[in-house]
Structures are given as structure tokens and as C-alpha cells.
Design a protein around this motif. Structure first.
Motif, mmCIF file in Angstrom:
data_model
loop_
_atom_site.group_PDB
_atom_site.id
_atom_site.type_symbol
_atom_site.label_atom_id
_atom_site.label_comp_id
_atom_site.label_asym_id
_atom_site.label_seq_id
_atom_site.Cartn_x
_atom_site.Cartn_y
_atom_site.Cartn_z
ATOM 1 N N SER A 76 0.810 -1.227 0.000
ATOM 2 C CA SER A 76 0.000 0.000 0.000
ATOM 3 C C SER A 76 0.837 1.267 0.000
ATOM 4 C CB SER A 76 -0.937 -0.005 1.225
ATOM 5 O OG SER A 76 -1.808 -1.115 1.177
ATOM 6 N N PHE A 77 2.073 1.168 -0.459
ATOM 7 C CA PHE A 77 2.941 2.346 -0.496
ATOM 8 C C PHE A 77 2.670 3.112 -1.785
ATOM 9 C CE2 PHE A 77 6.518 4.041 1.912
ATOM 10 C CZ PHE A 77 6.958 5.033 1.057
ATOM 11 N N HIS A 78 1.738 4.045 -1.722
ATOM 12 C CA HIS A 78 1.285 4.743 -2.921
ATOM 13 C C HIS A 78 2.424 5.496 -3.606
ATOM 14 C CE1 HIS A 78 -2.969 3.889 -2.772
ATOM 15 N NE2 HIS A 78 -2.947 4.094 -1.469
ATOM 16 N N THR A 79 2.404 5.455 -4.932
ATOM 17 C CA THR A 79 3.351 6.038 -5.889
ATOM 18 C C THR A 79 4.679 5.284 -5.945
ATOM 19 O OG1 THR A 79 4.461 7.714 -4.502
ATOM 20 C CG2 THR A 79 2.354 8.342 -5.505
ATOM 21 N N LYS A 80 4.937 4.374 -4.999
ATOM 22 C CA LYS A 80 6.168 3.564 -5.026
ATOM 23 C C LYS A 80 5.866 2.136 -4.591
ATOM 24 C CE LYS A 80 9.237 7.454 -3.831
ATOM 25 N NZ LYS A 80 10.221 7.958 -2.830
ATOM 26 N N ALA A 81 4.728 1.602 -5.008
ATOM 27 C CA ALA A 81 4.290 0.288 -4.529
ATOM 28 C C ALA A 81 5.178 -0.827 -5.073
ATOM 29 C CB ALA A 81 2.836 0.049 -4.933
ATOM 30 N N ASP A 125 -7.175 -18.943 -25.175
ATOM 31 C CA ASP A 125 -8.230 -18.681 -26.155
ATOM 32 C C ASP A 125 -7.681 -18.085 -27.451
ATOM 33 O OD1 ASP A 125 -10.132 -19.641 -24.416
ATOM 34 O OD2 ASP A 125 -10.742 -17.661 -23.684
ATOM 35 N N GLY A 126 -6.370 -17.914 -27.526
ATOM 36 C CA GLY A 126 -5.749 -17.415 -28.749
ATOM 37 C C GLY A 126 -5.702 -15.907 -28.864
ATOM 38 N N GLN A 127 -5.921 -15.199 -27.781
ATOM 39 C CA GLN A 127 -5.913 -13.740 -27.827
ATOM 40 C C GLN A 127 -4.528 -13.180 -27.496
ATOM 41 O OE1 GLN A 127 -9.237 -13.309 -24.942
ATOM 42 N NE2 GLN A 127 -10.232 -12.093 -26.529
ATOM 43 N N VAL A 128 -4.198 -12.032 -28.111
ATOM 44 C CA VAL A 128 -3.065 -11.246 -27.651
ATOM 45 C C VAL A 128 -3.544 -10.468 -26.426
ATOM 46 C CG1 VAL A 128 -1.481 -9.356 -28.182
ATOM 47 C CG2 VAL A 128 -2.048 -11.046 -29.938
ATOM 48 N N VAL A 129 -2.820 -10.567 -25.339
ATOM 49 C CA VAL A 129 -3.228 -9.937 -24.085
ATOM 50 C C VAL A 129 -2.438 -8.650 -23.894
ATOM 51 C CG1 VAL A 129 -3.305 -10.179 -21.581
ATOM 52 C CG2 VAL A 129 -3.868 -12.131 -23.043
ATOM 53 N N ILE A 130 -3.145 -7.547 -23.694
ATOM 54 C CA ILE A 130 -2.496 -6.253 -23.464
ATOM 55 C C ILE A 130 -2.731 -5.859 -22.016
ATOM 56 C CG2 ILE A 130 -2.316 -3.842 -24.152
ATOM 57 C CD1 ILE A 130 -4.058 -6.109 -26.520
ATOM 58 N N VAL A 131 -1.652 -5.556 -21.309
ATOM 59 C CA VAL A 131 -1.724 -5.268 -19.873
ATOM 60 C C VAL A 131 -1.173 -3.869 -19.613
ATOM 61 C CG1 VAL A 131 -0.941 -5.959 -17.569
ATOM 62 C CG2 VAL A 131 -1.458 -7.710 -19.287
ATOM 63 N N ALA A 132 -1.869 -3.139 -18.761
ATOM 64 C CA ALA A 132 -1.398 -1.816 -18.353
ATOM 65 C C ALA A 132 -0.202 -1.962 -17.423
ATOM 66 C CB ALA A 132 -2.515 -1.055 -17.648
ATOM 67 N N GLY A 133 0.917 -1.375 -17.805
ATOM 68 C CA GLY A 133 2.085 -1.391 -16.939
ATOM 69 C C GLY A 133 1.948 -0.411 -15.806
ATOM 70 N N PHE A 134 2.885 -0.493 -14.831
ATOM 71 C CA PHE A 134 3.043 0.583 -13.853
ATOM 72 C C PHE A 134 1.999 0.579 -12.742
ATOM 73 C CE2 PHE A 134 2.325 5.308 -13.052
ATOM 74 C CZ PHE A 134 3.514 5.569 -12.407
ATOM 75 N N GLN A 135 1.053 -0.369 -12.740
ATOM 76 C CA GLN A 135 -0.055 -0.243 -11.798
ATOM 77 C C GLN A 135 -0.506 -1.579 -11.243
ATOM 78 O OE1 GLN A 135 -4.110 -0.097 -14.178
ATOM 79 N NE2 GLN A 135 -2.701 1.436 -15.002
ATOM 80 N N GLY A 136 -1.216 -1.508 -10.117
ATOM 81 C CA GLY A 136 -1.822 -2.673 -9.497
ATOM 82 C C GLY A 136 -2.847 -2.207 -8.488
ATOM 83 N N VAL A 137 -3.220 -3.105 -7.563
ATOM 84 C CA VAL A 137 -4.124 -2.747 -6.465
ATOM 85 C C VAL A 137 -3.572 -3.348 -5.177
ATOM 86 C CG1 VAL A 137 -6.254 -2.508 -7.804
ATOM 87 C CG2 VAL A 137 -5.583 -4.752 -6.943
ATOM 88 N N THR A 159 -2.820 1.382 -7.061
ATOM 89 C CA THR A 159 -1.458 1.790 -6.719
ATOM 90 C C THR A 159 -0.616 1.892 -7.989
ATOM 91 O OG1 THR A 159 -0.811 -0.530 -6.390
ATOM 92 C CG2 THR A 159 -1.513 0.705 -4.434
ATOM 93 N N THR A 160 0.451 2.650 -7.922
ATOM 94 C CA THR A 160 1.412 2.688 -9.038
ATOM 95 C C THR A 160 2.788 2.300 -8.514
ATOM 96 O OG1 THR A 160 1.926 5.050 -8.771
ATOM 97 C CG2 THR A 160 0.107 4.460 -10.252
ATOM 98 N N LEU A 161 3.634 1.822 -9.431
ATOM 99 C CA LEU A 161 4.882 1.173 -9.057
ATOM 100 C C LEU A 161 6.096 2.094 -9.061
ATOM 101 C CD1 LEU A 161 4.477 -2.177 -11.043
ATOM 102 C CD2 LEU A 161 3.657 -1.603 -8.751
ATOM 103 N N GLY A 173 6.086 -11.867 -1.074
ATOM 104 C CA GLY A 173 6.124 -10.735 -1.982
ATOM 105 C C GLY A 173 7.120 -10.983 -3.086
ATOM 106 N N MET A 174 6.673 -10.837 -4.361
ATOM 107 C CA MET A 174 7.575 -11.090 -5.479
ATOM 108 C C MET A 174 8.775 -10.158 -5.459
ATOM 109 S SD MET A 174 5.055 -11.854 -8.702
ATOM 110 C CE MET A 174 6.403 -12.262 -9.797
ATOM 111 N N GLU A 175 8.583 -8.944 -4.946
ATOM 112 C CA GLU A 175 9.678 -7.973 -4.921
ATOM 113 C C GLU A 175 10.401 -7.934 -3.587
ATOM 114 O OE1 GLU A 175 9.817 -4.321 -7.370
ATOM 115 O OE2 GLU A 175 7.653 -4.379 -7.098
ATOM 116 N N ASP A 176 10.139 -8.898 -2.714
ATOM 117 C CA ASP A 176 10.852 -8.915 -1.447
ATOM 118 C C ASP A 176 12.358 -9.035 -1.679
ATOM 119 O OD1 ASP A 176 8.523 -8.708 -0.086
ATOM 120 O OD2 ASP A 176 8.478 -10.755 0.680
ATOM 121 N N LEU A 177 13.103 -8.456 -0.769
ATOM 122 C CA LEU A 177 14.557 -8.592 -0.801
ATOM 123 C C LEU A 177 14.948 -10.066 -0.743
ATOM 124 C CD1 LEU A 177 17.459 -7.335 -0.343
ATOM 125 C CD2 LEU A 177 16.951 -7.565 2.096
#
Length: 608
Positions: free
Chosen positions: A106-111, A127-139, A146-148, A441-445
Motif C-alpha cells: 500500500s505504499f502509494h506512488t512507489k508500490a 483462447d488465442g488472444q493477444v493480451v495487453i496489460v497496463a504497466g506501472f499499476q496494481g491494487v 497503486t502505481t509502481l 512478496g515477489m519484490e521482497d529482498l
């Protein structure tokens, strides 16, 4: 079926033509039989415009609401990219970070990313689709957007490649790869065909703007090959890979970097007793301020100076914290310099080649560049210089190591690394989603171990003239004596007006190093030798971007009553020097502090 993640930055999706060009790249990979995930950033200067809009409303916008605002930039990009791909006849679907379950703290702007749910994105791929994902963000866990922070879209892309076991993560940008240095400053800079994770981590932290440290940390942690490529050409770019895949030959230095936006803070007259350094850096870590170079040199009369660098934007807050901490620990005061820059050379070859430090310091001395601070690691040497001379310094070291010349291994055929098998990659396979959640946490030290080297001696040159060329003179004399140097630490001018330069060498070489240094100094009384020292190191991934690593290390030693005699830092390790008879105790304390059973003796010292 092969899987590729393609990431397109803001300049690569700045207008309709560029979006269509990026869409064609994704479609080409799809028609080659690959599953394709596309991660996009906000278009062009959208993020800056959104920040400006917020400033029109209030000078201090709340962090949570800034995340709500900034996340809209990527939402526009993903929708337009999906429209472009569909318009070209290929099924595609767009998702925000929240929709595919990118969960952060929950560290906003640097999550930081905690976990990613893969079910929805995997279904769309199947299903054969190209998947487009918004970078830089999550919840976060409370469903707040939140943004990263800086490099957030790169981080999203590499994280998705990790969790889905992608064959590669392609980073498309406005340059055609990673260069030996910034080509805007050094015209002769050369594109590097491949570079190891550790070298790229060091260069990224040192100001190389192509990749951000966090995304490279992810790649190293989970074994994701990264291919940095141009959005506007089909030429091979730069592969960022494991050391064994980089297959480096011959070269001692791979690249040079310049970090301009640096500020130096020095705490004067620090009491030389256990726990004092920890008290200082604990206060800084509590404010989530990222500290880069940390230098503590030898104490005289019970006092020492501790210097460190921070981003220029963090200087004002850092000074407030440092001044408060200085009063608490009984230090003599705080000085700072906002007009400094850091110049560094990086290369795996430093582990086996001697004379790198000497060559670097001679190049700087020849260019008339004065060195304010020095710190080293086994694959990096960094110096702090006046910002006005930084560009000249970078050109000088680039020329000294002939980085414009192709390396021998650049002429060899290079097969791109293949996807790691599921039994080697904990995030590959159908159970990936649950595995990631279980990892915390995937980004844990990730601290891979703590090390002890009990074979060190410290040699300190006092009253070092504060002028260009002196360091090169000293190191030439030491190299001619056949002494290999490990740690190099030079702090800024002390309260008494002198500069101190300390090195560590194998214990059996201490007298030879001292004699050589005396010849360089011209006065044997200006050289101090401590023949029995222990070097303790914490080694891992994320050492710089996780602000509490050095603090935890210093705290563990303070709790054990162990005094720190010398400090130097890098992207992948923090080193301290202590009394020899406390080394084993310190190793055990660090093992407990980082919850490790992998404490071990250190490997051979690097040859600088």
C-alpha cells in the motif's frame, strides 16, 4: 507453446502510427505461433501532463489520489493497443493491473508487487488472444489503485514473464540496446550484445537509463532473459542474461556510467562506537529514502566521518533526518554538496584482472578531475566528482578502457537463452499463481548469504592531498609492488582538512602495500596499517532499492556490540570491516538477522 512478453514504452506508443507499428510487432510474434502478452506505458508525456494537472489543483496532492490519476494514462494506452490489434484482424483483449490481479503493498506512488493471479490472463492466452496489460499499476489488498514508481512498466513486464514462465521479455524502447555508456555524452559509445544481470544492475543503479534496477532484480531472481530492442528497427538489441549465458571473454570493464542527479551528505565527528552508524541509517530508512554510496573511513581520536549519497530530489528531507540523527548520536554536524556526480566502471572481468583501479584513477588524473569519494565492489568502482567535471570524467574512463572497441565475444555467434525448465524455475508451470502467493512478496529482498573474510589487512593513507592525480600515483606504486587490492574507500575532506584513503589487501601483503604507499605519500608517518581485520558482507538482490538492508546489517552488529571500522556498498552487496576477533561472532549475528543458514567464508578477493 512459446510465450513472449513485449513491453512498449511511452515513446513507442506516442501516436497512432507508433501504436500501429507496435501492434504489428505483436501480431508478427502471434503468427509465428507464440502466445503474446503486451505491456504498455502511458503515451508520450501523458504522465508528466497528469502530474502538471494535479499541481494546478494543489501543491501537495494526496498520494492515493495521485495513483488514481496516474493509472489512467496506461488505461488509455491498453485500450488503443487492443483496438489496433483487433483492427488488424487478430483477437486481443486489454486489462488493467487490477483486472489481472497484480496485488501490491500500500505504499502509494512507489508500490511493490506482492503477487499476481494468473488465471484470467492464462485463459485469454489459451483462447488465442493477444493480451495487453497496463504497466506501472496494481491494487493493494484493500482494492486501492497503486502505481509502481520509476520503471514501473518494465517491472510489470518482467514480473509477468516470471510468473508465466515466458521464454523472454522484450523491452522495446527508442534506443537499440544497452550501450557501453551514454551515447549522448560519449559519441564513441558501443552497443553491447549481451550483459549479465549483475553488470546491468550496477549500470542501472548508476544512471544507465535504458533499464531500471527493479526490473533487472526481478529478472535475476526468476531467471527471465531480457532483450532490449528498438521499437523502430528489427536489429538485434542487447540480451540481459545470467552470467553463464553472457560468456564474457577478455574484457575487464563492460561499461561506464554517469549519475548526475546526486547529492552528498557527510555526518562529521561521528563517535567511533558500536550502534552509532545503525542509529543514523535507521532514521533514514524510516523515511524510505534510498541511499547509494556509503563510505565510512578509519577513525582518528575516537571520531570518524560517514558520507553517503542520495538522489538530488531527496536531499532536503535527508538533511532534516541526518541533522536530527546527528544530534541524537552526538556527532559534530552535517555538511552536504548538491553539485556532485558519480562516475563508475562496471565489469565481471574485474574479478580476474588487476590494475583496473589504477587505470581509472590515472585517466581521471590525466583529465584533471579531482576525486572526492571512492567506493568499490567486486565488479564496480565508483568515484564521486564535481558535477561540472562529470562529463569529462566519463569520457576519460571510457577512452582509458577502450570501450569503443568490440570485444572478442561480440564476434561470436550468440544463441538467445532458452526458457528455464519448470523444475528450475519456481514460477513456471500451472501452479504459478498459488506459488507466487506463497512466496510472500515477489519484490521482497532476496539475501543469498552472508560472508566472512578473515584474511584482510587495512592500509590507510592519511593527509592525502585533495588534488587530481594523487590516487593514481598511490595505486601505481601499490600495483608495481604486486599487491592485489580488495576494498577501496576514500571519504571527503575531514574536519581537519585532510582526506583519508583506505584499502584492504591480503594480510601477507600488508607490509609491502604499506611500503609502496609510503613511497607514494613521501612520509611513512602518513600510512597506518592494521594487519588483522575481518570483512563481513551481505550479498543478495535488491540491496539498493530496499532501503533497510544496510540498516538491518548495522543493527545486527550493534546488538552484538561489534564496532564497524569501514563501510562500502554496491548494488549486490554491503561490506563492512570489523576487528578480526569479532568476525565469527559478526557472521553469526548477520545470519540470524537475515534468517539464513547459508553464512559462509568469502571467496577470493577481487583484483582491482
Amino acid at each position: 507453446m512459446p510465450l513472449v512478453v513485449q513491453k512498449f514504452g511511452g515513446t513507442s506508443v506516442a501516436d497512432a502510427d507508433k501504436i500501429l507499428s507496435a501492434a504489428r510487432r505483436a501480431i508478427r510474434a502471434h503468427r509465428e505461433g507464440k502466445q503474446v502478452i503486451v505491456v504498455v506505458s502511458a503515451r508520450g508525456h501523458t504522465t508528466d501532463e497528469l502530474i502538471g494537472l494535479a499541481r494546478e489543483i494543489t501543491e501537495r496532492p494526496p498520494a492515493r489520489e495521485m495513483d488514481m490519476l496516474l493509472a489512467t494514462g496506461e488505461q488509455v494506452s491498453v485500450a488503443l493497443m487492443a483496438m489496433a490489434i483487433q483492427g488488424l484482424g487478430v483477437p486481443a483483449i486489454s486489462f488493467t493491473g487490477a483486472q489481472i490481479g497484480i496485488v501490491t503493498d500500500s505504499f502509494h506512488t512507489k508500490a511493490r508487487i506482492r503477487n499476481i493471479s494468473t488465471e484470467r490472463i492464462q485463459q485469454a492466452l489459451d483462447d488465442g488472444q493477444v493480451v495487453i496489460v497496463a504497466g506501472f499499476q496494481g491494487v493493494d489488498e484493500h482494492y486501492n489503485i497503486t502505481t509502481l514508481g520509476r520503471g514501473g512498466s518494465d517491472t510489470t513486464a518482467v514480473a509477468l514473464a516470471a510468473v508465466l514462465g515466458a521464454d523472454a521479455c522484450e523491452i522495446y524502447t527508442d534506443v537499440d540496446g544497452v550501450y557501453t555508456t551514454d551515447p549522448r555524452i560519449v559519441a564513441e559509445a558501443r552497443k553491447i550484445d549481451r550483459i549479465s544481470y549483475d553488470e546491468m544492475l550496477e549500470l542501472a543503479s548508476l544512471g544507465a537509463g535504458v533499464m531500471h534496477s527493479r526490473s533487472v532484480e526481478f529478472a535475476k531472481k526468476f531467471g527471465v532473459p531480457i532483450h532490449v530492442r528498438s521499437s523502430f528497427a528489427d536489429a538485434e538489441g542487447t540480451w540481459i542474461v545470467a552470467e553463464e549465458d553472457a560468456r564474457l571473454l577478455g574484457a575487464s570493464v563492460t561499461g561506464a556510467a554517469l549519475a548526475k542527479d546526486e547529492a552528498r551528505v557527510t555526518v562529521l565527528g561521528v563517535p567511533d562506537r558500536p550502534g552509532v552508524v545503525h542509529a543514523l541509517f535507521r532514521r533514514i530508512a524510516e523515511k524510505n529514502i534510498v541511499v547509494d554510496m556509503i563510505v565510512q573511513n578509519v577513525a582518528t581520536r575516537g571520531r570518524t566521518e560517514v558520507s553517503f549519497t542520495v538522489s538530488g530530489g531527496d536531499l532536503a528531507e535527508t538533511l532534516m533526518v541526518a541533522e536530527h540523527a546527528a544530534r541524537e548520536i552526538g556527532a559534530g554536524g552535517v555538511t552536504h554538496d548538491p553539485e556532485v556526480a558519480k562516475v563508475s566502471v562496471v565489469g565481471l572481468g574485474m574479478r580476474v584482472h588487476t590494475g583496473v583501479a589504477q587505470a581509472m584513477f590515472e585517466a581521471l588524473g590525466g583529465a584533471g578531475v579531482n576525486i572526492q569519494m571512492i567506493t568499490t565492489s567486486e565488479i564496480k568502482i565508483s568515484v564521486l566528482v564535481d558535477r561540472s567535471s562529470a562529463a569529462d570524467a566519463l569520457r576519460a574512463v571510457h577512452r582509458a578502457f577502450e570501450l569503443e572497441r568490440p570485444r572478442l565475444d561480440d564476434r561470436r555467434e550468440f544463441a538467445p537463452p532458452r526458457r528455464r525448465p519448470a523444475d528450475r524455475n519456481p514460477l513456471a508451470g500451472p501452479e504459478a499463481g498459488s506459488l507466487v502467493g506463497g512466496l510472500g512478496g515477489m519484490e521482497d529482498l532476496v539475501v543469498s548469504g552472508v560472508e566472512l573474510d578473515e584474511h584482510q589487512a587495512r592500509v590507510t593513507l592519511l593527509n592525502v592531498p585533495d588534488r587530481p592525480g594523487y590516487a593514481s600515483k598511490a595505486f601505481r606504486s601499490i600495483a608495481e609492488a604486486g599487491v592485489n587490492v580488495d576494498m577501496i574507500v576514500q571519504n571527503v575532506r575531514t574536519t581537519e582538512g585532510d582526506t583519508r584513503l583506505s584499502i584492504t589487501v591480503p594480510r601477507e601483503d600488508a607490509d609491502r602495500a604499506a611500503s609502496a604507499a609510503s613511497a607514494a605519500v613521501g612520509d611513512p608517518g602518513d600510512v597506518l596499517v592494521e594487519p588483522g581485520m575481518a570483512k563481513l558482507s551481505v550479498v543478495g538482490i535488491g540491496m539498493r532499492t530496499h532501503t533497510g538492508v544496510a540498516t538491518r546489517m548495522f543493527g545486527a552488529l550493534a546488538d552484538a556490540g561489534i564496532n564497524i571500522a569501514l563501510i562500502n556498498t554496491s548494488e549486490v552487496r554491503v561490506n563492512v570491516l570489523t576487528d578480526l576477533d569479532r568476525g565469527r561472532e559478526g557472521l553469526d549475528a548477520l545470519g540470524r538477522a537475515f534468517d539464513l543458514d547459508r553464512a559462509r567464508p568469502a571467496a577470493g578477493a577481487p583484483r582491482t
